[in-house]
Enzyme design. Structure first.
Site, PDB file in Angstrom:
ATOM      1  N   GLU A 127      43.701  -6.616  64.122  1.00 30.33           N
ATOM      2  CA  GLU A 127      43.182  -5.603  65.043  1.00 30.33           C
ATOM      3  C   GLU A 127      44.219  -5.206  66.109  1.00 30.33           C
ATOM      4  O   GLU A 127      44.309  -4.033  66.475  1.00 30.33           O
ATOM      5  CB  GLU A 127      41.898  -6.107  65.699  1.00 30.33           C
ATOM      6  N   ASN A 154      27.025  -0.915  71.727  1.00 35.67           N
ATOM      7  CA  ASN A 154      26.983  -2.181  72.470  1.00 35.67           C
ATOM      8  C   ASN A 154      28.184  -2.381  73.400  1.00 35.67           C
ATOM      9  O   ASN A 154      28.564  -3.510  73.694  1.00 35.67           O
ATOM     10  CB  ASN A 154      26.782  -3.366  71.511  1.00 35.67           C
ATOM     11  N   HIS A 175      33.834  -4.398  72.078  1.00 36.41           N
ATOM     12  CA  HIS A 175      34.150  -5.103  70.821  1.00 36.41           C
ATOM     13  C   HIS A 175      35.168  -6.198  71.122  1.00 36.41           C
ATOM     14  O   HIS A 175      35.996  -6.047  72.024  1.00 36.41           O
ATOM     15  CB  HIS A 175      34.766  -4.134  69.806  1.00 36.41           C
ATOM     16  N   ARG A 177      34.561 -13.232  73.809  1.00 33.57           N
ATOM     17  CA  ARG A 177      33.246 -13.128  73.173  1.00 33.57           C
ATOM     18  C   ARG A 177      32.150 -13.654  74.099  1.00 33.57           C
ATOM     19  O   ARG A 177      31.039 -13.136  74.134  1.00 33.57           O
ATOM     20  CB  ARG A 177      33.242 -13.831  71.820  1.00 33.57           C
ATOM     21  N   LYS A 221      33.871   0.666  74.204  1.00 33.53           N
ATOM     22  CA  LYS A 221      33.411   1.630  73.197  1.00 33.53           C
ATOM     23  C   LYS A 221      32.992   2.970  73.821  1.00 33.53           C
ATOM     24  O   LYS A 221      32.779   3.061  75.034  1.00 33.53           O
ATOM     25  CB  LYS A 221      32.248   1.009  72.412  1.00 33.53           C
ATOM     26  N   PHE A 271      24.973  -0.452  58.058  1.00 36.10           N
ATOM     27  CA  PHE A 271      25.227   0.267  59.308  1.00 36.10           C
ATOM     28  C   PHE A 271      26.630   0.865  59.382  1.00 36.10           C
ATOM     29  O   PHE A 271      26.974   1.520  60.374  1.00 36.10           O
ATOM     30  CB  PHE A 271      24.971  -0.646  60.521  1.00 36.10           C
ATOM     31  N   ARG A 284      27.430  -7.138  77.681  1.00 39.63           N
ATOM     32  CA  ARG A 284      26.490  -6.370  76.846  1.00 39.63           C
ATOM     33  C   ARG A 284      25.094  -6.349  77.465  1.00 39.63           C
ATOM     34  O   ARG A 284      24.376  -5.359  77.334  1.00 39.63           O
ATOM     35  CB  ARG A 284      26.487  -6.914  75.431  1.00 39.63           C
ATOM     36  N   TYR A 309      37.144  -1.005  60.879  1.00 42.17           N
ATOM     37  CA  TYR A 309      35.955  -1.807  60.525  1.00 42.17           C
ATOM     38  C   TYR A 309      35.853  -2.048  59.016  1.00 42.17           C
ATOM     39  O   TYR A 309      34.751  -2.271  58.510  1.00 42.17           O
ATOM     40  CB  TYR A 309      34.694  -1.119  61.037  1.00 42.17           C
ATOM     41  N   THR A 335      26.006  -9.719  70.191  1.00 39.30           N
ATOM     42  CA  THR A 335      26.180  -8.360  69.648  1.00 39.30           C
ATOM     43  C   THR A 335      24.997  -7.466  70.036  1.00 39.30           C
ATOM     44  O   THR A 335      25.181  -6.315  70.418  1.00 39.30           O
ATOM     45  CB  THR A 335      26.285  -8.422  68.106  1.00 39.30           C
TER      46      THR A 335
HETATM   47  P1  CMP Z   1      31.372  -5.161  66.977  1.00 38.36           P
HETATM   48  O1  CMP Z   1      31.579  -6.416  67.727  1.00 38.36           O
HETATM   49  O2  CMP Z   1      32.247  -4.013  67.286  1.00 38.36           O
HETATM   50  O3  CMP Z   1      31.464  -5.488  65.410  1.00 38.36           O
HETATM   51  C1  CMP Z   1      30.775  -4.734  64.435  1.00 38.36           C
HETATM   52  C2  CMP Z   1      29.832  -3.751  65.038  1.00 38.36           C
HETATM   53  O4  CMP Z   1      28.831  -3.297  64.158  1.00 38.36           O
HETATM   54  C3  CMP Z   1      29.052  -4.424  66.156  1.00 38.36           C
HETATM   55  O5  CMP Z   1      29.853  -4.681  67.252  1.00 38.36           O
HETATM   56  C4  CMP Z   1      27.940  -3.416  66.368  1.00 38.36           C
HETATM   57  O6  CMP Z   1      28.387  -2.302  67.126  1.00 38.36           O
HETATM   58  C5  CMP Z   1      27.694  -2.981  64.928  1.00 38.36           C
HETATM   59  N1  CMP Z   1      26.565  -3.700  64.346  1.00 38.36           N
HETATM   60  C6  CMP Z   1      26.485  -4.980  64.023  1.00 38.36           C
HETATM   61  N2  CMP Z   1      25.302  -5.287  63.484  1.00 38.36           N
HETATM   62  C7  CMP Z   1      24.616  -4.129  63.463  1.00 38.36           C
HETATM   63  C8  CMP Z   1      23.316  -3.774  63.027  1.00 38.36           C
HETATM   64  N3  CMP Z   1      22.486  -4.679  62.494  1.00 38.36           N
HETATM   65  N4  CMP Z   1      22.937  -2.491  63.164  1.00 38.36           N
HETATM   66  C9  CMP Z   1      23.788  -1.587  63.703  1.00 38.36           C
HETATM   67  N5  CMP Z   1      25.047  -1.861  64.125  1.00 38.36           N
HETATM   68  C10 CMP Z   1      25.444  -3.125  64.016  1.00 38.36           C
END
Ligand code: CMP
Length: 138
Positions: free
Chosen positions: A127, A113, A116, A86, A10, A58, A103, A50, A92
């Site tokens: 994807e 984070n 992805h 994962r 990212k 969010f 992470r 997304y 996450t």
């Molecule tokens: P990702 O694995 O890319 O999938 C969805 C993304 O949304 C996740 O990683 C985070 O970057 C973001 N995300 C998920 N939960 C939250 C949250 N509670 N607040 C902000 N961002 C979030």
């Protein structure tokens, strides 16, 4: 049976010059990189990627962040690639990620984070096709 998953390094990790360190971990863990590209998503492209999170609070902030700078998209292949990637990424929320995960090491916050990964075979298919044509997977 080998499986494929989509990975993203990212914008936060790209900005901090962590592409190389993350790719090293990917290769050390035994994935084959079948495709790789640097991209700078538009807001609309991030929203399309997304789309399943459209209704989440969010979503506006996530898609603004994901279009804020360049990212690196990759197709990773291994036995059980979806779970394996994962596991390497960790939770996450980096505050909840286990020691030794990407992470834990590289992420700043639940939104910024670092990486992805697809969460299921159907999402992986969507994807991967979002970024790569079949002939680009080599
Ligand atoms: P990702 O694995 O890319 O999938 C969805 C993304 O949304 C996740 O990683 C985070 O970057 C973001 N995300 C998920 N939960 C939250 C949250 N509670 N607040 C902000 N961002 C979030």
């Amino acid at each position: 049976m080998s499986e494929r998953t989509l990975a993203i390094i990212k914008p936060d990790a790209v900005e901090r010059r962590q592409i190389g360190a993350i790719i090293q971990r990917i290769e050390n863990t035994g994935f084959q990189i079948r495709a790789i590209r640097r991209v700078h998503l538009s807001k609309a492209q991030a929203e399309g990627f997304y789309a399943v999170h459209r209704e989440r609070p969010f979503f506006p902030s996530l898609t603004a962040f994901m279009s804020s700078g360049p990212a690196v998209v990759l197709v990773l292949e291994a036995a059980g690639a979806i779970k394996k990637w994962r596991a390497l990424m960790g939770a996450t929320d980096p505050a909840k990620a286990d020691a030794g995960t990407l992470r834990k090491e590289f992420a700043e916050s639940i939104e910024r984070n670092a990486t992805h990964g697809s969460d299921a075979p159907e999402t992986a298919a969507y994807e991967i096709a979002y970024f790569f044509a079949g002939f680009e997977l080599v």
